[in-house]
Design an enzyme around this catalytic site. Structure first.
Site, PDB file in Angstrom:
ATOM      1  N   CYS A 155      61.804 -13.171   3.396  1.00  0.00           N
ATOM      2  CA  CYS A 155      62.717 -12.795   2.316  1.00  0.00           C
ATOM      3  C   CYS A 155      62.701 -13.785   1.158  1.00  0.00           C
ATOM      4  CB  CYS A 155      64.132 -12.633   2.864  1.00  0.00           C
ATOM      5  SG  CYS A 155      64.749 -14.075   3.745  1.00  0.00           S
ATOM      6  N   HIS A 249      69.209 -14.891  -2.301  1.00  0.00           N
ATOM      7  CA  HIS A 249      68.557 -16.191  -2.378  1.00  0.00           C
ATOM      8  C   HIS A 249      68.377 -16.573  -3.846  1.00  0.00           C
ATOM      9  CE1 HIS A 249      68.006 -16.022   1.806  1.00  0.00           C
ATOM     10  NE2 HIS A 249      66.731 -15.790   1.906  1.00  0.00           N
TER      11      HIS A 249
END
Lengths: 359, 359, 359, 359
Positions: A155, A249
């Site tokens: 990810c 993120h």
């Protein structure tokens, strides 16, 4: 409709697949599978905590009522007769054994890292390296499988590779330095990140993460040579940290481009980026793969992670860097459990359906 | 005892000075000053919220009872007759006007950035560039002051400059790339960082911060030429962000050293670093200016900010970087309101007392 | 379409009004007003930070582009000719002066507390005490106004009053003890709650809050007598605290009912509650005013604040209390800036439009 | 010196015992025990993560170097020959089997709940119910043990019982209503509270907690009758929640006193409370068992949990309650892992050593 099996359906990523596929126009959930412990139960029973009766449902979205009555199969004995594609949401350990069994018969799209680094395995991000799908033919031939395994990236790689792609295409890349501030959801729930550890804190290390990002970014932006992928020739060096953020993120990127470029040109190629192979027709493709902000206080994970329904990478603070040759620097936010996990895998499935790899 | 005035005594940095000087062996708080609004009141009255009666005391440490009855003077009309040194904890705007007035008569140690970038003004970190104190003689001569102004660095510069110093001495430096994850206390309280904005979030921009760090690091590690400071010749490029941490700045550093070095050598020179000029004799000097961890999960701001009473810089994850020539990378944690603010300024005072600049 | 003025349009509550009224089927934003500082500018200019150029837009939802070009009037000289209703999002201090001026001409729906406790002023929650709207006729007569002022409750009162209403109707109430764990958004942004203060903490006091909740709950559940409201005769005692949550107030309630009741009956009357006066026809009325969970881990503010688009009160852990006579206890979550602020005020407007008080 | 065994030494509570006993004037750590998995290793080996080499040390305080080389025994086969007292830091399940085995030979002080509710078992808080220690003689006789089991209370009971004691003594108590906002450390680490679940949230349920607090408070404030403890006759009703705080439980208390009292009197008896049996002479007794604040913004867990080194209960906002007969209300903060766990158990040991129960 393409009939999908969700393997690892009771875990958090499995549940994200259920949410991602709800009312999907092309794909229906046909089979649920999990560990032996859950086998033979209804999905509702399998995710019900026996002592409290509470539902162990981990997504913010409401539980998917449509699958609650479906039986859960034992993943180790999965019957693929009525399945066209397998979404694998299991850990890398079991993936190493189970995914090849599934792939012998059917296409497997996986969130696990087990096969990402093998020569005949592409790591697909539709719109970034759709043409790498052709490596699946090589894989099928060399392994003698009727199906194949195609993992999605880690990810943390996803947003980095997406944001670098238009820069790489337009100006080339010599090297990339990246520091991540990653959300807790990337660590899952077993055991995941304890509140005790992350409150009022930054955790400076995520085991294995930096190596994955470095290697995957080079492979994703590499060239398909007909038989394998020639990794992109720029160096990537990362430091990956965890912060007290639920989802999304954040990455601080410094890049050295192959030729000199103006910041306005970087903004222009990022904003104008529309994918590599007509992906706009796929149901899950975001309208903009990259959203660029000029407000210097953006991107922020809480405000930007859900841009384009969690499928866009949001970039901001693009400016000159004084250290690297032809240096630029910017920040990005990418939704690690949407584009970076189940929904990204569904987008891969859509690409492979469109192009005839799954039918 | 050296008699100190605290200017800006009612604010958060002023209060940190009061805590830092409590029971100090060489320095006593002789005068408190603040804005006209507080003038003429006792310190207790000046920091009492008139509507609720609550004490506006912002430090974790208990209020300093010894100063509660002291009168607060108007900073704009400060009487320095009974003062040997002024600690200035005011904003840069008023500092520009007030600090020269004080410096005409007395030494001024300031946490404000107002004068940091002037040619005849050193930015002192004892143990790192103590010899820059000699620039104060130049300053006094050129400005015709009896005193001088010596600011401490921005709190984000402090840990970076300290951690780079032994590397620079041993191997040289070509360039530094740094991404910070800064604590909220660095933003103070007026208005400071709202909980609404930082919860579940990262703020990717701190106005002015990156320029300060870049410029100050070069100046601090520069060479005193007799008349001025020749900045160090390496480039510094930063991205500064804010995270949901109370105290302790975390910085992810990538550095290109002048000559090749082994990681073990970097660890060795950091661990062995004892300061540039016999600073170990000062009351506030930490036993180790740099603490190096080999546990990859360190440093963490919550666990490491208070190392050596908040005066040490804690470093970890020192390893090779693949992008920069002779590249190394590491993380550091530095206490932004102890070594990075009032206690760092007190350490400067101690150095200047020892070396006769303050008496 | 009913034409609305938003007064205090540049603040956080004002912006929530703009979001709440976007694409509203009955009401359009016709006039924006704020302090003199903003007057004469476009809305976009008025909320643009002059130094950074950043938009001071405080809602999670995207800025309302439709109003960006609208001029901002000076609230103190507001021209109401083209306005049918005023939404007042100003502080209680200025509200005391300005709202009566507006009310002399037009209906005013206010989020301020300034007039809540006056005898001829109802505190409306549609579906809970819609019939109190009739007090507005008394108010108009007694004050000689063409319009009126009708404030909504304090955001902490809202969920409490809603959850108590079906209990009060079915079983009566002797007394209520409540401890709140309130979200930061309730404190706004000027100055709001600092991250430094709330991280890893609970703030045990919110000035004025407990008195408001106690008094407003009695008034809202009181009886309209034709000329005034006879407050409900049960005692309310609160302790209000702040926790590190963005949105959604959690309240722990202990109540003594007038006659004995079974928990199943409490659940039944809460679940079955559909409002007092056919409010289901209003655009903003939630499908369920109260959502009851039997999973003991609910309600949670993050999971439940947005139930029914932030307009429902979510209740859980309903069980017997052993201390109070006929004691029951439960927890609730209520969205303090949706049902508890702008969207609750819009719901009041809808009720008053339907019933002819606004036209 | 009294020689102690720490059972469950590798877990978080076991480690807190090691910290609490470091340099203790009366007690030395003689034996460490844990599960079979750790048996035969040195303590350092037993807490070293085999894959990363990191130390699994969970306290904020530095690891206790003195015990690192000590061997860890198998708790199931513990040799008590060289042990005078056992501190048991194991879960209630294994405690049910293991603690009686230890108690057959030696005194056992336990943080587990397994035996708290048995008739011949006191729940000791020195200074609150020291005289209940005499029940240990009854227990030894009735069970035929040379030792005994004496558990400390649940960490949420501790502060409540302490704060109620002087009120109960001075005015009597009819009933108590309490809502807790508990810290994450109370849930330990296996699995503990996930950051994903608690960030931006309140968890409204802690299984079993409310029943424990209700029952233990009555027992602790009960009367020793010579053969058993007659529980105090007031009702206790709780709602226990979890908030995003690391350490320090906050409790909102409403109490009905037996006779009317003035708030000043409540403050006076709390401030003046010095314990029931000359406990001031024990090494761990705080100077003030109860600290009372008049600043309405106190107590706060972050500011007050460490009062008197984590051994005091801090109380604030004492005021009249309008619902309960002779009602008062207040908030308290109590350190759940210091006075509420290992350090509280060490205080029990000190009392029992002084009074000859341990030798």
């Amino acid at each position: 409709m393409v009939r999908a099996a969700i393997v690892g359906a009771t875990g958090i990523v499995g549940q994200q697949f259920l949410v991602a596929l709800r009312k999907h126009p092309w794909i229906e959930v046909a089979v649920l599978a999990a560990s032996e412990r859950s086998a033979g139960r209804s999905y509702r029973e399998a995710i019900t905590d026996p002592s409290s009766g509470a539902l162990r449902w981990f997504c913010e979205e409401a539980p998917v009522e449509e699958v609650m009555g479906m039986p859960v199969q034992n993943a180790a004995e999965l019957n693929l007769a009525a399945v066209d594609v397998v979404f694998s949401a299991i850990e890398s350990g079991p993936a190493r054994t189970l995914e090849p069994r599934f792939a012998a018969e059917r296409p497997v799209i996986s969130t696990a890292s087990a096969f990402r680094y093998e020569d005949d395995v592409p790591i697909l991000i539709p719109g970034i390296n759709s043409e790498h799908a052709r490596l699946l033919e090589v894989q099928k031939r060399s392994r003698g499988w009727r199906g194949f395994i195609t993992p999605i990236p880690n990810c943390t790689t996803t947003g980095l590779a997406i944001s670098l792609k238009p820069i790489y295409d337009a100006f080339g890349l010599n090297s990339v330095i990246m520091t991540s501030m990653q959300a807790m959801s990337g660590a899952g729930r077993s055991p995941g990140v304890l509140g005790l550890d992350i409150l009022d804190n930054v955790i400076p290390f995520i085991p294995g993460e930096e190596e994955k990002v470095q290697r995957e970014t080079q492979k994703i932006l590499g060239a398909f040579t007909g038989n394998s992928i020639d990794p992109a020739r720029f160096e990537v060096s990362c430091t990956c940290t965890r912060v007290d953020v639920r989802e999304g993120h954040t990455e601080s990127v410094f890049a050295s481009t192959g030729k000199a470029c103006q910041i306005d040109d970087v903004i222009r190629v990022m904003r104008g980026y529309v994918g590599s192979s007509n992906e706009a027709g796929l149901p899950s493709t975001p309208e903009h793969m990259i959203v660029v902000h000029e407000d210097p206080f953006r991107p922020q994970p809480r405000l930007d992670r859900d841009a384009e329904d969690g499928m866009a990478t949001t970039v901001g603070r693009i400016r000159k860097d004084s250290v690297l040759p032809n240096g630029i620097k910017y920040l990005l936010v990418s939704h690690n459990t949407k584009m970076g996990a189940a929904r990204g895998a569904v987008l891969v499935a859509e690409l492979l359906i469109r192009d005839g790899y799954i039918s």
